[in-house]
Design a protein around this motif. Structure first.
Motif, PDB file in Angstrom:
ATOM      1  N   ARG A 147       1.642  -4.702 -26.769  1.00 35.18           N
ATOM      2  CA  ARG A 147       1.972  -3.873 -25.610  1.00 35.18           C
ATOM      3  C   ARG A 147       3.096  -2.888 -25.917  1.00 35.18           C
ATOM      4  NH1 ARG A 147       0.722  -6.180 -20.682  1.00 35.18           N
ATOM      5  NH2 ARG A 147       1.482  -4.209 -19.846  1.00 35.18           N
ATOM      6  N   ASN A 148       3.789  -3.065 -27.040  1.00 37.52           N
ATOM      7  CA  ASN A 148       4.855  -2.159 -27.459  1.00 37.52           C
ATOM      8  C   ASN A 148       5.917  -1.968 -26.373  1.00 37.52           C
ATOM      9  OD1 ASN A 148       6.204  -0.418 -29.236  1.00 37.52           O
ATOM     10  ND2 ASN A 148       5.156   1.386 -28.433  1.00 37.52           N
ATOM     11  N   VAL A 175       8.664  -2.157 -19.621  1.00 35.72           N
ATOM     12  CA  VAL A 175       9.582  -3.298 -19.642  1.00 35.72           C
ATOM     13  C   VAL A 175       8.804  -4.476 -19.067  1.00 35.72           C
ATOM     14  CG1 VAL A 175      11.680  -4.295 -18.671  1.00 35.72           C
ATOM     15  CG2 VAL A 175      11.675  -1.919 -19.459  1.00 35.72           C
ATOM     16  N   LEU A 176       8.620  -5.502 -19.862  1.00 38.08           N
ATOM     17  CA  LEU A 176       7.857  -6.670 -19.432  1.00 38.08           C
ATOM     18  C   LEU A 176       8.802  -7.735 -18.897  1.00 38.08           C
ATOM     19  CD1 LEU A 176       5.244  -7.002 -22.333  1.00 38.08           C
ATOM     20  CD2 LEU A 176       5.036  -5.764 -20.160  1.00 38.08           C
ATOM     21  N   VAL A 177       8.566  -8.154 -17.656  1.00 34.40           N
ATOM     22  CA  VAL A 177       9.338  -9.232 -17.042  1.00 34.40           C
ATOM     23  C   VAL A 177       8.532 -10.509 -17.185  1.00 34.40           C
ATOM     24  CG1 VAL A 177      10.426 -10.087 -14.938  1.00 34.40           C
ATOM     25  CG2 VAL A 177      10.393  -7.614 -15.419  1.00 34.40           C
ATOM     26  N   LEU A 216      10.847 -10.769 -32.177  1.00 35.02           N
ATOM     27  CA  LEU A 216      10.102  -9.515 -32.153  1.00 35.02           C
ATOM     28  C   LEU A 216      10.977  -8.288 -32.383  1.00 35.02           C
ATOM     29  CD1 LEU A 216       7.715 -10.197 -29.113  1.00 35.02           C
ATOM     30  CD2 LEU A 216       7.131 -10.228 -31.545  1.00 35.02           C
ATOM     31  N   GLY A 217      12.284  -8.461 -32.264  1.00 37.28           N
ATOM     32  CA  GLY A 217      13.171  -7.315 -32.402  1.00 37.28           C
ATOM     33  C   GLY A 217      13.187  -6.425 -31.177  1.00 37.28           C
ATOM     34  N   VAL A 218      12.678  -6.919 -30.037  1.00 35.43           N
ATOM     35  CA  VAL A 218      12.664  -6.166 -28.781  1.00 35.43           C
ATOM     36  C   VAL A 218      13.905  -6.542 -27.975  1.00 35.43           C
ATOM     37  CG1 VAL A 218      11.406  -5.741 -26.635  1.00 35.43           C
ATOM     38  CG2 VAL A 218      10.151  -6.144 -28.768  1.00 35.43           C
ATOM     39  N   LEU A 224       2.526 -15.451 -22.229  1.00 30.99           N
ATOM     40  CA  LEU A 224       2.037 -14.352 -23.061  1.00 30.99           C
ATOM     41  C   LEU A 224       2.487 -14.552 -24.506  1.00 30.99           C
ATOM     42  CD1 LEU A 224       0.378 -11.853 -22.180  1.00 30.99           C
ATOM     43  CD2 LEU A 224       2.494 -10.538 -22.299  1.00 30.99           C
ATOM     44  N   ALA A 225       1.541 -14.506 -25.423  1.00 31.82           N
ATOM     45  CA  ALA A 225       1.833 -14.763 -26.836  1.00 31.82           C
ATOM     46  C   ALA A 225       2.636 -13.612 -27.431  1.00 31.82           C
ATOM     47  CB  ALA A 225       0.532 -14.949 -27.612  1.00 31.82           C
ATOM     48  N   PRO A 226       3.499 -13.915 -28.422  1.00 29.05           N
ATOM     49  CA  PRO A 226       4.268 -12.843 -29.073  1.00 29.05           C
ATOM     50  C   PRO A 226       3.392 -11.722 -29.613  1.00 29.05           C
ATOM     51  CG  PRO A 226       5.102 -14.990 -29.745  1.00 29.05           C
ATOM     52  CD  PRO A 226       3.859 -15.246 -28.944  1.00 29.05           C
ATOM     53  N   GLU A 227       2.206 -12.060 -30.116  1.00 29.17           N
ATOM     54  CA  GLU A 227       1.310 -11.036 -30.655  1.00 29.17           C
ATOM     55  C   GLU A 227       0.855 -10.076 -29.563  1.00 29.17           C
ATOM     56  OE1 GLU A 227       1.567 -14.582 -33.006  1.00 29.17           O
ATOM     57  OE2 GLU A 227       0.812 -14.345 -30.949  1.00 29.17           O
TER      58      GLU A 227
END
Length: 532
Positions: free
Chosen positions: A65-66, A26-28, A94-96, A57-60
């Motif tokens: 990082r999944n 989980v990226l904060v 991103l659908g995240v 941090l770029a979307p790519e």
């Protein structure tokens, strides 16, 4: 990591294992809010691995990082202010599953067709909110809740396609959701203790929305780090510098579990330790855990380097460099040693301005920012992704003695940065004796485990006193005691007056060269925990 996660789990590295929690973090995204690190910790308390990363941090890179989910932190600015930190709009495509908190919610709304405006009245502190019980984040909560607000701007129109799921008297849109796109926002702060049901709200997002499994446990940390250490080190020799603290101790035990006698621990007595600490380290590692251990008496060497040095960053650099030089000398005696183990923590990385890209550099830590540029060994840092409380849970799982697991944090430069000004044998003896009395009385009062840190400081001034009908001109000692969860913020501890009276009386009566005791009543911020 809650206590329930501490049940022993057999470590069988030869067995096929589930993907590591770190594989889907989980990226904060940190927008500079004061609670950004706390959000990451709360996620981990739900036993879900999290990392604090830059909002730049770029979307790519995020996609690479999944992540299992994204959380957008609070921030100090208005989303429409010039120069305000923004995220790439592609993040929302991103659908995240994504949760925006305070500023993060406002940013989400503004980027996705909503509207954010300044309120006539600010909303800071506790607030009553009404929740929609059918909402994904609130489905198991009563409809009326107390939460913690901290905002002047508000979302006045939700993102296109989102529906409002909470409101307060002054904030009609206190939360929204768009389940089809996996987008959720809350204006309040679920990560702080002043939102009593905040952890349940975060867990609803993590478990129910993101489907993140609660797999971040001490046993999982041990298994993952042992595999990483073996992959990094291979069959090479490893050296570890033991300081006596829980960080280096746990790091050493993890490496020993991974590579056995390929590890040699080096304990350097630099003369800057507290009372009896050198003996405790040798007993624990050399006799209890049977870890190969070399003990080096380097007291004269360090004190000689520190003579006449009063600037704290110079002290840190000197101690850090001397540590590495001692390690390198011992490594040469051991043969070809390529790797050095250090107990660097995630909070060290953040405060030293590394990895995250948002946090300001507060100070150099000798195990992060004070290493010499020409160091000839590669670092092994198995605790680099852990907060202090997580290190302690791992230490318990590894069987580290309770007294060492719960030892208060102690700086790498030791008493050198608790002595303001020159570091001498005389001043070290004074501080060591005063600190021992302080800790003895705090333990006797049953308060040691309730405090994050408690220690004595020796200032570079003297004061007039009267002892035995004679005028004295001696040192004051300052007591520093704080409560905290991760050292990012800290509050000064309200020690009982009777305890303070006992401590002050004993220090003045028993420690020669001290005639006054003061108490530090400053929190962090604005102060740091250590004085230097």
């Amino acid at each position: 990591m809650p206590a329930s996660s501490l049940a022993p789990t057999p470590f069988q590295p030869e067995q096929p294992s589930e993907p590591a929690p770190e594989d889907r973090p989980v990226l904060v995204l940190d927008f500079g809010g004061q609670y950004s690190q706390l959000i990451a910790r709360r996620v981990r308390e739900a036993r879900v691995y999290s990392e604090l990363v830059s909002h730049r941090l770029a979307p790519e890179e995020i996609s690479r990082r999944n992540p299992a989910a994204l959380i957008l932190s609070g921030g100090p600015a208005s989303v429409y202010a010039e120069g305000a930190p923004l995220a790439d709009p592609g993040v929302f495509e991103l659908g995240v599953p994504t949760l925006g908190i305070c500023y993060g919610m406002q940013l989400m709304a503004r980027e996705l067709g909503g509207r954010v405006e300044a309120n006539d009245v600010s909303e800071y502190g506790k607030a009553d909110v009404s929740l929609d019980g059918s909402a994904a984040l609130f489905h198991d909560l009563s409809p009326e809740q107390v939460v913690w607000m901290s905002h002047r701007d508000s979302v006045t129109a939700p993102p296109t396609g989102a529906r409002v799921t909470a409101s307060s008297e002054t904030t009609p849109i206190a939360a929204f959701e768009d389940p089809d796109r996996g987008l959720y926002g809350v204006q309040f702060h679920p990560e702080v203790v002043h939102t009593p049901q905040g952890q349940r709200i975060l867990e609803s997002f993590l478990y129910d929305v993101a489907g993140a499994p609660p797999a971040w446990t001490p046993a999982a940390v041990i298994e993952e780090q042992v595999e990483r250490i073996r992959a990094q080190v291979g069959s090479e020799r490893v050296i570890c510098g033991l300081s006596g603290g829980v960080d280096s101790a746990v790091a050493a035990l993890l490496v020993h579990k991974a590579v056995g006698d390929q590890l040699t621990c080096v304990f350097v007595d630099h003369g800057l330790l507290r009372e009896n600490e050198a003996e405790q380290v040798v007993e624990t590692f050399g006799h209890h855990f049977h870890v190969p251990l070399v003990s080096v008496d380097a007291r004269e060497r360090f004190l000689s380097r520190l003579a006449g040095v009063s600037e704290p960053e110079e002290k840190r650099a000197i101690v850090g460099e001397e540590f590495i030089r001692v390690f390198e000398e011992e490594a040469r005696r051991l043969g070809d040693v390529r790797f050095l183990v250090q107990g660097t923590l995630y909070s060290d990385v953040i405060e030293s301005g590394g990895d995250v890209g948002v946090a300001a550099k507060i100070k150099s830590h000798h195990n992060v920012g004070g290493l010499p540029a020409d160091m000839r060994m590669e670092l092994v840092e198995p605790l680099r992704s852990l907060f202090k409380d997580e290190v302690r849970r791992v230490g318990e799982q590894l069987g580290l003695p309770e007294r060492m697991v719960w030892r208060h944090p102690f700086p790498g430069p030791g008493l050198a940065i608790r002595i303001i000004g020159d570091v001498t044998e005389e001043r070290l003896a004074i501080l060591r004796a005063a600190d021992a009395i302080l800790l003895e009385e705090v333990r006797r009062a049953g308060l040691y485990r309730e405090l994050w840190q408690c220690f004595a400081v020796l200032p570079a001034v003297r004061s007039v006193g009267v002892q035995g009908d004679e005028r004295t001109y001696a040192y004051p000692v300052v007591i520093r005691a704080v409560t905290s969860e991760d050292a990012m913020t800290a509050d000064w501890a309200r020690l009982p007056s009777e305890l303070l009276d006992t401590i002050a009386g004993r220090i003045v009566n028993e420690v020669q060269g001290v005639n006054r005791v003061a108490l530090d009543l400053t929190s962090k911020p604005p102060a740091t925990i250590e004085w230097e």
